[in-house]
Scaffold this motif. Structure first.
Motif, PDB file in Angstrom:
ATOM      1  N   GLU A   1       0.834  -1.360  -0.388  1.00  0.00           N
ATOM      2  CA  GLU A   1       0.216  -0.117   0.258  1.00  0.00           C
ATOM      3  C   GLU A   1       0.443   1.763   0.171  1.00  0.00           C
ATOM      4  OE1 GLU A   1       1.456  -0.429   4.603  1.00  0.00           O
ATOM      5  OE2 GLU A   1       0.740  -1.985   2.384  1.00  0.00           O
ATOM      6  N   ALA A   2       2.232   0.786   0.035  1.00  0.00           N
ATOM      7  CA  ALA A   2       2.944   2.282   0.373  1.00  0.00           C
ATOM      8  C   ALA A   2       3.755   2.714  -0.922  1.00  0.00           C
ATOM      9  CB  ALA A   2       4.124   1.954   1.933  1.00  0.00           C
ATOM     10  N   VAL A   3       3.983   1.687  -1.786  1.00  0.00           N
ATOM     11  CA  VAL A   3       4.755   1.845  -2.905  1.00  0.00           C
ATOM     12  C   VAL A   3       4.229   3.091  -4.181  1.00  0.00           C
ATOM     13  CG1 VAL A   3       5.012   0.731  -5.128  1.00  0.00           C
ATOM     14  CG2 VAL A   3       4.718  -0.556  -3.624  1.00  0.00           C
ATOM     15  N   ALA A   4       3.249   3.869  -4.084  1.00  0.00           N
ATOM     16  CA  ALA A   4       2.896   4.928  -4.505  1.00  0.00           C
ATOM     17  C   ALA A   4       3.676   5.903  -3.693  1.00  0.00           C
ATOM     18  CB  ALA A   4       1.871   5.221  -4.913  1.00  0.00           C
ATOM     19  N   ASP A   5       3.326   5.999  -2.291  1.00  0.00           N
ATOM     20  CA  ASP A   5       4.359   6.994  -1.367  1.00  0.00           C
ATOM     21  C   ASP A   5       6.231   6.965  -1.773  1.00  0.00           C
ATOM     22  OD1 ASP A   5       2.111   8.285  -1.079  1.00  0.00           O
ATOM     23  OD2 ASP A   5       1.382   7.040   0.933  1.00  0.00           O
ATOM     24  N   PHE A   6       6.784   5.558  -1.283  1.00  0.00           N
ATOM     25  CA  PHE A   6       7.592   4.959  -2.091  1.00  0.00           C
ATOM     26  C   PHE A   6       8.674   5.769  -3.101  1.00  0.00           C
ATOM     27  CE2 PHE A   6       7.153   1.460   0.936  1.00  0.00           C
ATOM     28  CZ  PHE A   6       7.530   1.965   2.357  1.00  0.00           C
ATOM     29  N   LYS A   7       7.391   5.975  -4.133  1.00  0.00           N
ATOM     30  CA  LYS A   7       8.218   6.275  -5.781  1.00  0.00           C
ATOM     31  C   LYS A   7       8.052   7.968  -5.737  1.00  0.00           C
ATOM     32  CE  LYS A   7       6.170   2.691  -8.713  1.00  0.00           C
ATOM     33  NZ  LYS A   7       5.125   1.945  -9.795  1.00  0.00           N
ATOM     34  N   SER A   8       7.315   8.473  -4.635  1.00  0.00           N
ATOM     35  CA  SER A   8       7.841   9.999  -4.978  1.00  0.00           C
ATOM     36  C   SER A   8       8.598  10.589  -3.343  1.00  0.00           C
ATOM     37  CB  SER A   8       6.584  10.429  -4.388  1.00  0.00           C
ATOM     38  OG  SER A   8       5.994   9.875  -2.908  1.00  0.00           O
ATOM     39  N   ILE A   9       9.221  10.117  -2.313  1.00  0.00           N
ATOM     40  CA  ILE A   9      10.019  10.549  -1.570  1.00  0.00           C
ATOM     41  C   ILE A   9      11.398  10.545  -2.190  1.00  0.00           C
ATOM     42  CG2 ILE A   9       8.996   9.454   0.062  1.00  0.00           C
ATOM     43  CD1 ILE A   9      10.817   7.325   0.407  1.00  0.00           C
ATOM     44  N   GLN A  10      11.784  12.099  -1.631  1.00  0.00           N
ATOM     45  CA  GLN A  10      13.136  12.256  -1.946  1.00  0.00           C
ATOM     46  C   GLN A  10      14.499  11.718  -1.635  1.00  0.00           C
ATOM     47  OE1 GLN A  10      13.084  15.742  -3.998  1.00  0.00           O
ATOM     48  NE2 GLN A  10      11.054  15.072  -5.517  1.00  0.00           N
ATOM     49  N   GLN A  11      13.997  11.879   0.122  1.00  0.00           N
ATOM     50  CA  GLN A  11      14.876  11.808   1.311  1.00  0.00           C
ATOM     51  C   GLN A  11      14.161  10.954   2.439  1.00  0.00           C
ATOM     52  OE1 GLN A  11      15.622  15.950   1.960  1.00  0.00           O
ATOM     53  NE2 GLN A  11      13.800  16.430   3.317  1.00  0.00           N
ATOM     54  N   ILE A  12      14.372  10.899   3.412  1.00  0.00           N
ATOM     55  CA  ILE A  12      14.572  10.238   4.813  1.00  0.00           C
ATOM     56  C   ILE A  12      13.980  11.107   5.708  1.00  0.00           C
ATOM     57  CG2 ILE A  12      14.800   8.479   6.286  1.00  0.00           C
ATOM     58  CD1 ILE A  12      13.885   7.439   3.647  1.00  0.00           C
ATOM     59  N   GLN A  13      13.344  11.271   6.882  1.00  0.00           N
ATOM     60  CA  GLN A  13      13.132  12.059   8.267  1.00  0.00           C
ATOM     61  C   GLN A  13      13.516  11.291   9.478  1.00  0.00           C
ATOM     62  OE1 GLN A  13      15.423  15.526   9.463  1.00  0.00           O
ATOM     63  NE2 GLN A  13      15.493  13.867  10.646  1.00  0.00           N
ATOM     64  N   ILE A  14      14.814  11.130  10.114  1.00  0.00           N
ATOM     65  CA  ILE A  14      14.203   9.628  10.736  1.00  0.00           C
ATOM     66  C   ILE A  14      13.881  11.137  12.441  1.00  0.00           C
ATOM     67  CG2 ILE A  14      15.040   7.810  12.817  1.00  0.00           C
ATOM     68  CD1 ILE A  14      16.014   6.683  10.065  1.00  0.00           C
ATOM     69  N   ILE A  15      12.615  10.438  13.511  1.00  0.00           N
ATOM     70  CA  ILE A  15      12.515  11.249  14.971  1.00  0.00           C
ATOM     71  C   ILE A  15      12.620  10.063  15.631  1.00  0.00           C
ATOM     72  CG2 ILE A  15      11.026  12.656  16.197  1.00  0.00           C
ATOM     73  CD1 ILE A  15      10.346  13.880  12.815  1.00  0.00           C
ATOM     74  N   ALA A  16      13.132  10.046  16.944  1.00  0.00           N
ATOM     75  CA  ALA A  16      13.346   8.885  17.351  1.00  0.00           C
ATOM     76  C   ALA A  16      13.742   9.373  18.726  1.00  0.00           C
ATOM     77  CB  ALA A  16      13.907   7.657  16.338  1.00  0.00           C
ATOM     78  N   CYS A  17      13.856   8.831  20.274  1.00  0.00           N
ATOM     79  CA  CYS A  17      14.056   9.414  21.338  1.00  0.00           C
ATOM     80  C   CYS A  17      15.548   7.733  21.625  1.00  0.00           C
ATOM     81  CB  CYS A  17      13.347   8.755  22.290  1.00  0.00           C
ATOM     82  SG  CYS A  17      12.112  10.821  22.415  1.00  0.00           S
ATOM     83  N   GLY A  18      16.082   8.079  22.903  1.00  0.00           N
ATOM     84  CA  GLY A  18      16.966   6.786  23.209  1.00  0.00           C
ATOM     85  C   GLY A  18      17.814   5.866  22.789  1.00  0.00           C
ATOM     86  N   THR A  19      16.827   5.167  22.761  1.00  0.00           N
ATOM     87  CA  THR A  19      17.492   3.159  22.117  1.00  0.00           C
ATOM     88  C   THR A  19      17.478   3.470  21.024  1.00  0.00           C
ATOM     89  OG1 THR A  19      17.829   1.994  23.784  1.00  0.00           O
ATOM     90  CG2 THR A  19      17.188   1.176  21.848  1.00  0.00           C
ATOM     91  N   SER A  20      15.576   3.742  20.142  1.00  0.00           N
ATOM     92  CA  SER A  20      15.084   4.256  18.864  1.00  0.00           C
ATOM     93  C   SER A  20      16.371   5.245  17.857  1.00  0.00           C
ATOM     94  CB  SER A  20      13.850   4.830  18.322  1.00  0.00           C
ATOM     95  OG  SER A  20      12.754   3.300  19.824  1.00  0.00           O
ATOM     96  N   TYR A  21      16.230   5.979  18.496  1.00  0.00           N
ATOM     97  CA  TYR A  21      17.525   6.960  17.846  1.00  0.00           C
ATOM     98  C   TYR A  21      18.489   6.258  17.322  1.00  0.00           C
ATOM     99  CZ  TYR A  21      20.193  11.176  17.939  1.00  0.00           C
ATOM    100  OH  TYR A  21      21.785  12.192  16.873  1.00  0.00           O
ATOM    101  N   HIS A  22      19.311   5.172  18.256  1.00  0.00           N
ATOM    102  CA  HIS A  22      20.626   5.099  18.145  1.00  0.00           C
ATOM    103  C   HIS A  22      20.083   3.708  16.750  1.00  0.00           C
ATOM    104  CE1 HIS A  22      21.735   5.583  22.119  1.00  0.00           C
ATOM    105  NE2 HIS A  22      22.186   6.348  21.585  1.00  0.00           N
TER     106      HIS A  22
END
Length: 612
Positions: free
Chosen positions: A282-303
């Motif tokens: 269901e995400a294929v169309a959205d993945f085709k359009s993206i040009q960069q990634i931004q990850i947001i997290a805290c603590g261990t998830s940030y690592h």
């Protein structure tokens, strides 16, 4: 953080409330309490320390009732004392509360001017007094709560009972998680469905701003005074398997569960040596359009996000930024068109990450920007999963130990799956490369099993840390975030000050700390950076440092004077961070046990961080 359990039933619910609190102990807390409505009275018991202290008090007092609320408190306003423990009472109103009332001082000043006397240092007590005051002008508990809620600023979940309404439990969700457990002739509330699984597997997940009224036979949910419908969802009962079994601690059990957890996580996406066609379809169309990634997290998830940055850029040539959620949400970041915003959270309720997500969505909408949001999470019913367009679950099962282990490694596995999927959609990764990585992913659980066989050797190393006060962890490339993670684990549960560094930064400051009493942990997989890492090791030894090395079995690194080596089975360098998480987890665990700390519930910390 704090835990809520409440219920209204035809039977005595005191044992249900106490058992629910026990099942919430993993969240971290310093005191516990319970209040029951019985024959026009509020029966309350509160105790500092573990739930078992409260249980003994309840048994001695022999209190019972069919309507009640209970709470485990993680101190924010006021020290861990009995007076500050929940529930809080005003007149014949009793309240439990998770979260923070940010404007409590203003409200308190006004209430004191009206003659209300405060017996605690908490922000929660203002809620009890406000509801008690509102009941002077209405006989409806629901109406009184609806009048009070607009006065509160902050993030909170509430459970409220009153002696004049012996068959009614009112609950509120605003920024802090809360679920309703649906029974037969009885209904319950909790901050985590886990607390209610022994009595029901049917749940209503409240949304932001919901106020609900529960009786034995009905559940009504209101938004701004209007009755709304919320679906009842049935949860797989297998998620309730949280016994320690033969293990001394949950953390150790969860370390050993990682091969299976990773197997489960990758199995949802892989079919033989290829990605399944239905994986994130269901995400294929959205993945085709993206040009960069931004990850947001805290603590261990940030690592975990830091490692994913290497993978996104190295494997599929997609720019990736990673930021700590508590910084991202307050620095007015530029929202960039055609960006995939990935929120990583074990619980899916982490306050700063959730707030950053909501703020990003609002600002993108205001500027008419085309962004895509996604959650990587271990809880299918969490707020983040519900509020992002796409989600990818880590199938780790319940993780009870505060120090994350299997949640972290399954996050890494899920992130690699996501990298492969986006690379496939954007045709930025060669088929041969993808096949190789998938083959290595399937092999990773076996490598982890083999790594766990080194437990006795790691235990012997840990004995040399017991009297230490400081420690350095060093790694290069994708092992740098594992160095950060190893340092976090050691400080979390053993209370030894530890820092993780990129090994190339050694000469830019940390080398000044190295002496005969400073253990230095080295992460040394067989990769392109190994020779440079060996040079860093020589620098440490030349200053009298003692090395503790987790090294690939083919690295050529051997033990010698003040250089202790545990050999790790060979693994593809790209997946090495998953495997090298295991020895640093085991090291931290054994050091903590030897130092006599509370491994599963370390001081001052909570499992689910639902306040800033």
């Amino acid at each position: 953080m704090c835990g809520i359990v409440g219920g209204v039933a035809e039977r005595n619910i005191i044992n249900i409330l106490i058992e629910g609190l026990k099942r919430l102990e993993y969240r971290g807390y310093d005191s516990a309490g319970v209040a029951l409505i019985n024959q026009g009275q509020v029966l309350r018991e509160r105790r500092v320390g573990k739930v078992v202290n409260l249980e003994h008090a309840v048994n001695e007092a022999n209190i019972e009732g069919s309507l009640g609320i209970a709470h485990t408190r993680w101190a924010t306003h006021g020290k861990p004392t009995e007076n500050n423990a929940h529930p809080h009472i005003s007149g014949t109103v009793a309240v439990v509360h998770n979260g923070i009332i940010e404007n409590y001082q203003e409200l308190k000043d006004n209430l004191e001017s009206l003659g209300y006397v405060f017996t605690s240092q908490t922000d929660t007590e203002v809620v009890a007094h406000l509801i008690n005051d509102a009941l002077k002008s209405t006989s409806s508990l629901l109406t009184a709560v609806q009048q009070v809620v607009p006065q509160l600023k902050g993030a909170y979940a509430l459970g409220i009972v009153h002696t004049d309404h012996p068959d009614e439990l009112i609950t509120v969700r605003e920024g802090s998680p809360l679920v309703i457990g649906v029974g037969i002739g009885e209904n319950f509330i909790s901050s985590d469905q886990l607390a209610l699984l022994p009595i029901t597997n049917r749940f209503i997940y409240l949304e932001e701003g919901d106020i609900a009224r529960l009786t034995r036979s009905s559940i009504e949910v209101f938004v701004e005074g209007q009755l709304v419908q919320r679906p009842v969802k049935e949860l797989d009962a297998t998620v309730s398997t949280v016994s320690k079994g033969e293990y001394k601690h949950y953390m150790l059990k969860e370390i050993y569960e990682q091969p299976e957890a990773i197997q489960q996580t990758i199995s949802q996406a892989l079919n033989s040596n290829a990605l399944r066609a239905d994986f994130l379809a269901e995400a294929v169309a959205d993945f085709k359009s993206i040009q960069q990634i931004q990850i947001i997290a805290c603590g261990t998830s940030y690592h975990a996000g830091m490692i994913a940055k290497y993978w996104f850029e190295q494997l599929i040539d997609l720019p990736c930024q990673v930021e700590i959620a508590s910084e991202f949400r307050y620095r007015t970041p530029v929202i960039v068109n055609h960006t995939l915003y990935i929120c990583i959270s074990q619980s899916g309720e982490t306050a700063d990450t959730l707030a950053a997500l909501r703020d990003t969505q609002q600002r993108a909408l205001a500027k008419n920007l085309n962004i895509v949001t996604m959650t990587i999470c271990n809880v299918a019913t969490s707020s983040m999963v519900r509020e992002t367009k796409h989600s990818l679950l880590t199938l780790a099962g319940p993780e009870i130990g505060v120090a994350s282990t299997k949640a972290f490694t399954t996050q890494l596995a899920a992130l690699m799956l996501l990298v492969l999927k986006i690379g496939q959609v954007k045709q930025s990764i060669a088929v041969e490369k993808m096949t190789t990585i998938i083959t290595d992913l399937w092999h990773t659980p076996k490598v982890i099993l083999d790594t766990l066989q080194q437990n006795k050797d790691i235990l012997r190393l840990s004995e040399l840390f017991v009297e230490k006060q400081h420690c350095l962890f060093l790694g290069r490339g994708t092992e740098f975030p594992i160095a950060l993670e190893g340092a976090l684990k050691l400080k979390e549960i053993s209370y030894i000050h530890a820092e993780g560094y990129a090994a190339g930064e050694l000469k830019h400051g940390p080398l000044a700390l190295v002496d005969n009493d400073m253990p230095v942990v080295i992460l040394a997989p067989q990769d392109d950076m190994l020779d440079k890492l060996k040079s860093n090791m020589e620098e440490v030894q030349a200053r009298g440092g003692e090395l503790f090395v987790f090294a690939d079995e083919n690295s050529g690194i051997k033990g010698k004077d003040r250089q202790h080596v545990v050999h790790i089975p060979s693994i593809s360098p790209i997946l090495a961070p998953i495997v090298y998480s295991i020895p640093v987890q085991l090291l931290s665990y054994h050091v903590a046990v030897l130092r006599g700390t509370d491994v599963d519930q370390p001081r001052n910390l909570a499992k689910s961080v639902t306040v800033e």
